[in-house]
Scaffold this motif. Structure first.
Motif, PDB file in Angstrom:
ATOM      1  N   THR A   1      28.330  82.342  12.952  1.00  0.00           N
ATOM      2  CA  THR A   1      29.489  82.735  13.229  1.00  0.00           C
ATOM      3  C   THR A   1      29.555  83.581  14.671  1.00  0.00           C
ATOM      4  O   THR A   1      30.351  83.072  15.579  1.00  0.00           O
ATOM      5  CB  THR A   1      30.664  83.200  12.383  1.00  0.00           C
ATOM      6  OG1 THR A   1      29.949  84.442  12.025  1.00  0.00           O
ATOM      7  CG2 THR A   1      30.982  82.504  11.309  1.00  0.00           C
ATOM      8  N   THR A   2      28.488  84.418  14.753  1.00  0.00           N
ATOM      9  CA  THR A   2      28.541  85.097  15.956  1.00  0.00           C
ATOM     10  C   THR A   2      27.756  84.382  17.224  1.00  0.00           C
ATOM     11  O   THR A   2      28.068  84.716  18.176  1.00  0.00           O
ATOM     12  CB  THR A   2      27.795  86.639  15.603  1.00  0.00           C
ATOM     13  OG1 THR A   2      26.459  86.147  15.018  1.00  0.00           O
ATOM     14  CG2 THR A   2      28.703  87.567  14.670  1.00  0.00           C
TER      15      THR A   2
ATOM     16  N   TRP B   1      30.985  76.189  28.498  1.00  0.00           N
ATOM     17  CA  TRP B   1      30.367  75.167  27.715  1.00  0.00           C
ATOM     18  C   TRP B   1      30.942  74.728  26.641  1.00  0.00           C
ATOM     19  O   TRP B   1      30.920  73.656  25.953  1.00  0.00           O
ATOM     20  CB  TRP B   1      28.824  75.842  27.625  1.00  0.00           C
ATOM     21  CG  TRP B   1      27.928  74.545  27.001  1.00  0.00           C
ATOM     22  CD1 TRP B   1      27.050  73.776  27.738  1.00  0.00           C
ATOM     23  CD2 TRP B   1      27.532  74.283  25.734  1.00  0.00           C
ATOM     24  NE1 TRP B   1      26.331  72.926  27.120  1.00  0.00           N
ATOM     25  CE2 TRP B   1      26.484  73.141  25.857  1.00  0.00           C
ATOM     26  CE3 TRP B   1      27.875  75.001  24.462  1.00  0.00           C
ATOM     27  CZ2 TRP B   1      25.914  72.602  24.532  1.00  0.00           C
ATOM     28  CZ3 TRP B   1      27.385  74.400  23.380  1.00  0.00           C
ATOM     29  CH2 TRP B   1      26.426  73.270  23.481  1.00  0.00           C
ATOM     30  N   LEU B   2      31.193  75.604  25.654  1.00  0.00           N
ATOM     31  CA  LEU B   2      31.785  75.194  24.241  1.00  0.00           C
ATOM     32  C   LEU B   2      33.298  74.468  24.609  1.00  0.00           C
ATOM     33  O   LEU B   2      33.394  73.476  23.813  1.00  0.00           O
ATOM     34  CB  LEU B   2      32.274  76.621  23.697  1.00  0.00           C
ATOM     35  CG  LEU B   2      32.870  76.536  22.153  1.00  0.00           C
ATOM     36  CD1 LEU B   2      32.051  75.559  21.104  1.00  0.00           C
ATOM     37  CD2 LEU B   2      33.098  78.031  21.520  1.00  0.00           C
ATOM     38  N   ALA B   3      33.911  74.949  25.592  1.00  0.00           N
ATOM     39  CA  ALA B   3      35.205  74.282  25.981  1.00  0.00           C
ATOM     40  C   ALA B   3      34.969  72.956  26.350  1.00  0.00           C
ATOM     41  O   ALA B   3      35.750  71.816  25.919  1.00  0.00           O
ATOM     42  CB  ALA B   3      35.945  75.153  27.040  1.00  0.00           C
ATOM     43  N   LEU B   4      33.990  72.637  27.063  1.00  0.00           N
ATOM     44  CA  LEU B   4      33.897  71.292  27.604  1.00  0.00           C
ATOM     45  C   LEU B   4      33.084  70.491  26.644  1.00  0.00           C
ATOM     46  O   LEU B   4      33.386  69.372  26.558  1.00  0.00           O
ATOM     47  CB  LEU B   4      32.460  71.563  28.938  1.00  0.00           C
ATOM     48  CG  LEU B   4      33.121  72.005  30.034  1.00  0.00           C
ATOM     49  CD1 LEU B   4      31.905  72.219  31.232  1.00  0.00           C
ATOM     50  CD2 LEU B   4      34.345  71.128  30.633  1.00  0.00           C
TER      51      LEU B   4
ATOM     52  N   VAL C   1      37.292  79.701  17.765  1.00  0.00           N
ATOM     53  CA  VAL C   1      35.992  79.399  17.412  1.00  0.00           C
ATOM     54  C   VAL C   1      35.291  80.351  18.239  1.00  0.00           C
ATOM     55  O   VAL C   1      34.154  81.061  17.660  1.00  0.00           O
ATOM     56  CB  VAL C   1      35.548  78.002  17.829  1.00  0.00           C
ATOM     57  CG1 VAL C   1      34.152  77.798  17.512  1.00  0.00           C
ATOM     58  CG2 VAL C   1      36.351  76.992  16.670  1.00  0.00           C
ATOM     59  N   SER C   2      35.394  80.555  19.545  1.00  0.00           N
ATOM     60  CA  SER C   2      34.494  81.335  20.263  1.00  0.00           C
ATOM     61  C   SER C   2      34.516  82.944  20.127  1.00  0.00           C
ATOM     62  O   SER C   2      33.683  83.743  20.683  1.00  0.00           O
ATOM     63  CB  SER C   2      34.749  81.130  21.866  1.00  0.00           C
ATOM     64  OG  SER C   2      36.139  81.459  22.257  1.00  0.00           O
ATOM     65  N   SER C   3      35.762  83.335  19.515  1.00  0.00           N
ATOM     66  CA  SER C   3      36.019  84.870  19.666  1.00  0.00           C
ATOM     67  C   SER C   3      36.120  85.334  18.320  1.00  0.00           C
ATOM     68  O   SER C   3      36.097  86.654  17.939  1.00  0.00           O
ATOM     69  CB  SER C   3      37.378  85.130  19.997  1.00  0.00           C
ATOM     70  OG  SER C   3      38.490  84.610  19.776  1.00  0.00           O
ATOM     71  N   PHE C   4      36.373  84.450  17.169  1.00  0.00           N
ATOM     72  CA  PHE C   4      36.540  85.341  15.676  1.00  0.00           C
ATOM     73  C   PHE C   4      35.252  85.771  15.267  1.00  0.00           C
ATOM     74  O   PHE C   4      35.141  86.838  14.279  1.00  0.00           O
ATOM     75  CB  PHE C   4      37.259  84.364  14.783  1.00  0.00           C
ATOM     76  CG  PHE C   4      36.150  83.570  14.113  1.00  0.00           C
ATOM     77  CD1 PHE C   4      35.675  83.648  12.921  1.00  0.00           C
ATOM     78  CD2 PHE C   4      35.651  82.256  14.456  1.00  0.00           C
ATOM     79  CE1 PHE C   4      34.841  82.779  12.111  1.00  0.00           C
ATOM     80  CE2 PHE C   4      34.726  81.235  13.957  1.00  0.00           C
ATOM     81  CZ  PHE C   4      34.269  81.822  12.802  1.00  0.00           C
ATOM     82  N   GLY C   5      34.092  85.341  15.520  1.00  0.00           N
ATOM     83  CA  GLY C   5      32.830  85.956  15.259  1.00  0.00           C
ATOM     84  C   GLY C   5      32.581  87.248  15.411  1.00  0.00           C
ATOM     85  O   GLY C   5      31.913  88.029  14.664  1.00  0.00           O
ATOM     86  N   GLY C   6      32.933  87.670  16.564  1.00  0.00           N
ATOM     87  CA  GLY C   6      33.092  89.446  17.118  1.00  0.00           C
ATOM     88  C   GLY C   6      33.758  90.166  16.160  1.00  0.00           C
ATOM     89  O   GLY C   6      33.209  91.216  15.437  1.00  0.00           O
ATOM     90  N   TRP C   7      34.966  89.857  15.645  1.00  0.00           N
ATOM     91  CA  TRP C   7      35.909  90.416  14.779  1.00  0.00           C
ATOM     92  C   TRP C   7      35.064  90.417  13.348  1.00  0.00           C
ATOM     93  O   TRP C   7      35.209  91.440  12.525  1.00  0.00           O
ATOM     94  CB  TRP C   7      37.045  90.031  14.702  1.00  0.00           C
ATOM     95  CG  TRP C   7      38.134  90.049  15.891  1.00  0.00           C
ATOM     96  CD1 TRP C   7      38.404  88.809  16.612  1.00  0.00           C
ATOM     97  CD2 TRP C   7      38.266  91.036  16.909  1.00  0.00           C
ATOM     98  NE1 TRP C   7      39.128  89.366  17.631  1.00  0.00           N
ATOM     99  CE2 TRP C   7      39.096  90.636  17.874  1.00  0.00           C
ATOM    100  CE3 TRP C   7      38.102  92.354  16.603  1.00  0.00           C
ATOM    101  CZ2 TRP C   7      39.461  91.328  18.983  1.00  0.00           C
ATOM    102  CZ3 TRP C   7      38.708  93.335  17.539  1.00  0.00           C
ATOM    103  CH2 TRP C   7      39.458  92.876  18.624  1.00  0.00           C
TER     104      TRP C   7
END
Length: 329
Positions: free
Chosen positions: A142-143, A152-155, A204-210
């Protein structure tokens, strides 16, 4: 001075400092917004000196006036809600432009940020409570999404779910067959449909940090003496997890969430550019490209107030959740 009084005084001073910097920065940048607009108008016909003086007054007063007079006019405009006129969208007022773009950003980035926080904190709590489980072993995966460049993830998601499979639209904030933007069911459905893929990308791109932060704090908290005492008393595991471990482990994440929530107003420039989504991020980028200092100043002002306001609210809530912070302040 009371805890509340100290906090309010600190944030008022911080607000004054931010407003002053917001006033000075555009005046230190190269270029003149009056000349930029005159060049646009000159393509349609001759520009007289009288017209130039009128444009100078319209865009924020006389630039030859003393700086202190300009500063007083700037503060007076903030109090009265007069943030000037945009060059990019001339003759539309800056406040009106921000009012049109802000709901799009708050609804998309705000909801996605809250969802990412809740998902990350919830999964992090379970991963820390059940160390060595399959969920705990998925934490590095997840991180990894947070380490991947966001654009890149968005594209990639845009290509898979919009171009290849056509599950979601490629760009835009709503279906333009709706001539009027308003609170009607057809338009709301369209806005939700168009905003789903950008929201998924943000989550998807930010929940791994939390998740990682909460998991590590749970592991650290579970070794505290009060957890061992609660277990020795025979309390239910779910009560120990929720009332003792998670309640203390979440405190460091609250401050980070306040900052993230405040920056929701600034939007995600990358998100809005990749998905051509109407919002503050796209508005700010257009203002920078057109040297629209009045619009940039207005956007920065809204971002500043949002960040300070979110931090103040969470700071006060932090004091209620953890009384020890009031004693140290």
């Amino acid at each position: 001075m009371s805890y509340l009084g100290r906090k309010l005084a600190f944030y008022l001073v911080a607000l004054w400092g931010a407003l002053t910097i917001n006033f000075l920065l555009p005046r230190l940048l190269p270029g003149d917004p009056v000349e930029i607009l005159i060049q646009k108008l000159a393509a349609r016909g001759p520009v007289t000196p009288e017209l130039r003086d009128s444009i100078a007054l319209l865009l924020g007063g006389d630039s030859d006036a003393p700086l202190i007079v300009q500063y007083a006019d700037y503060l007076r405009g903030i109090v009265t809600g007069d943030l000037g006129v945009s060059i990019t969208y001339y003759p539309q007022p800056v406040l009106e432009i921000i009012g049109q773009a802000l709901p799009w950003t708050v609804s998309l980035i705000g909801i996605a940020t809250v969802l990412a926080f809740l998902v990350g904190i919830g999964l992090g709590m379970l991963a820390g409570w059940k160390r060595g489980s399959w969920l705990d072993n998925l934490v590095p995966v997840t991180t990894m999404f947070q380490a991947v460049p966001y654009f890149w993830l968005a594209l990639l998601l845009l290509y898979l779910f919009a171009v290849v499979s056509s599950v979601f639209p490629v760009s835009g904030g709503y279906d333009y067959v709706y001539a009027s933007v308003g609170w009607n069911w057809d338009f709301i459905q369209s806005a939700v449909y168009y905003g789903t893929l950008p929201a998924i990308t943000i989550v998807v791109s930010s929940f791994g940090g939390w998740l990682l932060g909460m998991r590590n704090m749970m592991v650290s908290t579970l070794s505290e003496d009060y957890i061992v005492t609660a277990e020795a008393k025979g309390l239910r595991p779910t009560r120990i997890m929720m009332r003792y471990a998670a309640r203390n482990a979440i405190l460091p994440s609250v401050a980070g969430f306040a900052i993230s929530l405040g920056f929701v107003v600034s939007g995600s420039i990358v998100t809005e550019q990749v998905f051509s989504y109407p919002g503050i991020g796209s508005t700010l980028l257009q203002a920078v490209n057109n040297s629209d200092y009045a619009l940039m100043q207005g956007v920065f002002l809204v971002i500043t107030v949002a960040v300070l306001g979110a931090n103040l609210i969470v700071d006060l809530l932090y004091g209620l959740v953890d009384p020890r912070t009031r004693a140290r302040s």
